[in-house]
Scaffold this active site. Structure first.
Site, PDB file in Angstrom:
ATOM      1  CE  LYS A  32      -0.737  -0.215   5.056  1.00 36.85           C
ATOM      2  NZ  LYS A  32      -0.032   0.827   5.339  1.00 36.85           N
ATOM      3  CB  THR A  33       4.114   2.300   1.610  1.00 40.15           C
ATOM      4  OG1 THR A  33       3.643   2.215   2.877  1.00 40.15           O
ATOM      5  CG2 THR A  33       5.010   3.392   1.711  1.00 40.15           C
ATOM      6  CG  ASP A 217      -1.182   4.409   5.088  1.00 42.53           C
ATOM      7  OD1 ASP A 217      -1.636   3.232   4.702  1.00 42.53           O
ATOM      8  OD2 ASP A 217       0.071   4.277   5.366  1.00 42.53           O
ATOM      9  CD  GLU A 218      -1.704   1.461   8.528  1.00 39.96           C
ATOM     10  OE1 GLU A 218      -2.843   0.678   8.633  1.00 39.96           O
ATOM     11  OE2 GLU A 218      -0.661   0.712   8.421  1.00 39.96           O
ATOM     12  CD  GLN A 248      -2.758  -5.156   8.350  1.00 39.57           C
ATOM     13  OE1 GLN A 248      -1.672  -4.905   9.123  1.00 39.57           O
ATOM     14  NE2 GLN A 248      -2.841  -4.980   7.224  1.00 39.57           N
ATOM     15  NE  ARG A 597       2.423  -7.239  11.100  1.00 43.06           N
ATOM     16  CZ  ARG A 597       2.205  -6.553  10.050  1.00 43.06           C
ATOM     17  NH1 ARG A 597       2.973  -5.673   9.575  1.00 43.06           N
ATOM     18  NH2 ARG A 597       1.005  -6.589   9.572  1.00 43.06           N
TER      19      ARG A 597
END
Length: 720
Positions: A32-33, A217-218, A248, A597
């Protein structure tokens, strides 16, 4: 090379869809970044949008800095793009216009220790000594702020609580104290920005005109006030892209509202929706396990992660006899990975649900001579000697900041202790301590000349320093350290004091580095950067150490090897005494985050017995291990904790704790208004499971919909 190269089809579509509202549901490790930075670059290079017309908001300084660095590599000019965290954006907006709200532009930002001091005084004045009452009051004030409610508005939510009057009085006293000190806490940075944008059309129009394209974002981590700010900023152009992953959403406890994803689709319709499902981070085995766990959640937009990566090593699951043996197993495995399998310590993380579990792992790592760092440990800027330096600087910038004044009025020691401060306050109860100090000559007939002289000396020192505040930042800080004579407070023959002096030297060096990196920077801007630092910002992940952390603290990070420890019922997931479906779903999302992770190796561990809450107790494997296919049977979810010694009193407490509320539930039907002591007022919106499971879905005024078991949840009917 084209800006659109290196994007897969899933990423390319939302990059090209620049006009209108776009929702991207992005699975863990799906790039996504990369999507966000390429979209920003595409707008500038291909669509000709001026960089300053673009806003990108994310949740951590680390993520913001990473986005900036990537943009700089892709673009010839990216200096004017607004890339920041929510709080940093709000500080910029407030520094420009907060005087419209009755504050000065040199306001202070209060962190937790300043808040603690303020509330300590408030509780003392209110005569509140009970610790549980204090915790409940603080919980409700934080909840009100996260949901953008004033004391008056929040009173309607808690009017039936025994502590209602105390909550509202403490809330009002706290806000008044902040205003008197020209200070904001972190919640107020958001709230005052919203107030400014909502009530001042000129401010709102200024930013709406600037921000033609907005990226969030997020998005799943936004709370109500953050979403309200976003709606105002996007009010003109409505060109807004949000990237989120409801799988998330793990910060519900601090106000994150998963319903913002649904609200976005209503408020900005028509919304174009895209999914990012290809995982670039993890092996097939790890991705497969993550899917198995998260598919048990019902409140989600269905998506399935997939990857072209290798199958990878099998996931390891190990049950140990007790918590010490668990820690020893983890450390022995780490030693083998480092010595025999080519891994470095920095490739490895030990993740846990509760930081209370870290002690055994720290002890074992020490014994194994394995370097480690605990994320969330004592940060540099939280050290007492550094906070003293910062308090002087804040007071010099903001002369109304009474908390900073109280911290340094007797540092270094100048004979102005608590007794003297009380005498000063008694001179005029209707005036601030700061005013009395500034005008101390007017009180010479009421207080001893010794005290007057000490206060005058302190006041004159501050005034002299203020007269030099136009110096470059590093020169001014160096002058302040010299004039205040910080060195006199420490013994140069004492090793601990020498370390403190070295830390102050390091602080001065940090000022110089900030000045070099930010040409023309002001002291206010430096103090702002210090106050907005997080644990993650102050941890250098390139250093060669094993990271020990809670799962919450490492969201957004990745490691070649991840240990998820303490995978037991009552710990992961935490059991709070009620089978609340929405709470369990958040715990499951947290396990999903922990699993994803890991890039190459994932090891999950638990113990048959563990020392917790001052007793050794038997543990059951986490239900998530069954869902992941690692346990053959799902744990029974009653009587979860039984002490190893069979202590009868504990068993009785457990039985009482888990005892069902046997009563008539026939009145809990759709449309009934109810009250919950934690969630407030709500209306039953779904009773389809009332008969079969004694469950109802309640839509609360603040927190949205939650499914609750009537056998455990303390719901009270307040209107039929």
């Amino acid at each position: 090379m084209s800006i659109l190269e290196n994007l897969n089809k899933e990423q390319l579509l939302p990059v090209l869809e620049t006009e209108g509202a776009v929702l991207v549901t992005a699975g863990a490790g799906s790039g996504k970044t990369r999507l966000l930075t390429h979209r920003i670059a595409y707008l500038i290079e291909e669509k000709g949008v001026a960089p300053y017309r673009i806003l990108a908001i994310t949740f951590t300084n680390k993520a913001a800095n990473e986005m900036k660095e990537r943009a700089e590599k892709m673009l010839s000019s990216s200096a004017n793009i607004w890339i920041s965290t929510f709080h940093a954006l709000c500080v910029k907006i407030l520094r420009r216009d907060i005087d419209k709200l009755g504050y000065t532009k040199s306001f202070s930002i209060y962190a937790d220790d300043e808040k603690t001091r303020v509330f300590k005084e408030i509780f003392k004045n209110m005569g509140i000594e009970d610790q549980d009452a204090k915790k409940e009051i603080l919980f409700h004030i934080a909840r009100a702020k996260n949901n953008n409610l004033s004391p008056e508005e929040y009173k309607n939510e808690v009017c039936d609580l025994p502590l209602c009057d105390s909550i509202i009085k403490a809330f009002e006293s706290y806000q008044n104290k902040l205003k008197q000190s020209n200070a904001l806490d972190f919640d107020d940075l958001l709230l005052k920005t919203y107030e400014l944008l909502l009530n001042f059309e000129d401010v709102r129009s200024y930013y709406q005109n600037i921000f033609q394209y907005i990226h969030i974002d997020e998005f799943q981590d936004t709370n109500k006030v953050q979403y309200d700010i976003v709606k105002l900023l996007a009010g003109k152009w409505k060109n807004i892209l949000v990237v989120g992953d409801e799988d998330q959403c793990i910060y519900g406890w601090r106000g994150a509202n998963i319903d913002n994803i649904k609200n976005f689709q209503k408020d900005f319709k028509p919304v174009k929706i895209f999914k990012l499902e290809q995982n670039f981070r993890s092996t097939k085995n790890i991705v497969g396990m993550a899917n198995k766990v998260i598919e048990n959640n019902k409140s989600r937009i269905k998506k399935t992660l997939w990857t072209d990566n290798f199958e990878g090593d099998k996931i390891i699951y190990k049950t140990l006899s007790d918590d010490k043996e668990e820690a020893e197993f983890v450390v022995k495995t780490i030693a083998d990975l480092v010595r025999n399998r080519g891994y470095s310590c920095k490739d490895i993380a030990i993740l846990m649900r509760l930081n209370a579990l870290s002690r055994n792992f720290e002890f074992a790592l020490n014994n194994g001579n394995i370097p480690y760092k605990v994320l969330g440990g004592f940060k540099f800027f939280e050290r007492a000697e550094i906070k003293n330096v910062v308090a002087y600087l804040r007071l010099l910038m903001n002369p109304f900041d009474e908390e900073s004044l109280l911290r340094i009025i007797n540092f270094p020691k100048r004979g102005i202790g608590e007794t003297t401060i009380e005498k000063l306050r008694a001179l005029d109860p209707f005036k601030s301590l700061l005013y009395i100090i500034e005008d101390i000559e007017s009180y010479e007939s009421q207080i001893s000349s010794t005290i007057v002289n000490k206060i005058k000396e302190f006041r004159d020192l501050l005034n002299e320093l203020r007269q030099n505040s136009n110096l470059p930042v590093s020169q001014f800080v160096e002058l302040m350290l010299t004039k205040v004579d910080f060195a006199s407070a420490y013994d140069k023959t004492d090793e601990e004091d020498i370390t403190k002096l070295l830390n102050i030297d390091q602080f001065l060096q940090s000022v110089k580095e900030f000045e070099e990196e930010n040409e023309g920077a002001t002291l206010d801007e430096f103090l702002q950067s210090v106050m907005l630092l997080t644990d993650l910002d102050s941890t250098n992940l390139e250093e060669n150490f094993v990271l020990v952390s809670t799962v919450h603290a490492v969201k957004g990070l990745e490691f070649k090897v991840v240990f998820v420890v303490g995978a037991e019922e009552g710990i992961f997931p935490i059991i709070r005494g009620t089978e609340n479906e929405s709470d369990i779903e958040e715990e499951r999302r947290l396990m999903y985050v922990a699993i994803t992770r890991a890039k190459e190796n994932l090891i999950l561990t638990n113990s048959q017995t563990r020392y917790l809450y001052n007793r050794q107790q038997y543990q059951k494997p986490s239900r998530f291990l069954f869902e992941a296919g690692l346990e053959k049977t799902k744990p029974k979810l009653d009587n979860l904790m039984v002490q190893k010694t069979g202590n009868q009193k504990l068993q009785e407490m457990q039985t009482a704790f888990m005892k069902k509320q046997v009563q008539d539930f026939s009145g809990y039907t759709t449309g009934t208004q109810v009250f919950h002591p934690k969630y407030g007022v709500g209306v039953i919106s779904d009773d389809s499971k009332l008969v079969s499971k004694h469950q109802v879905t309640v839509t609360f005024n603040v927190l949205g919909a939650k499914t609750l078991s009537l056998e455990y949840a303390p719901l009270k009917i307040i209107k039929k």
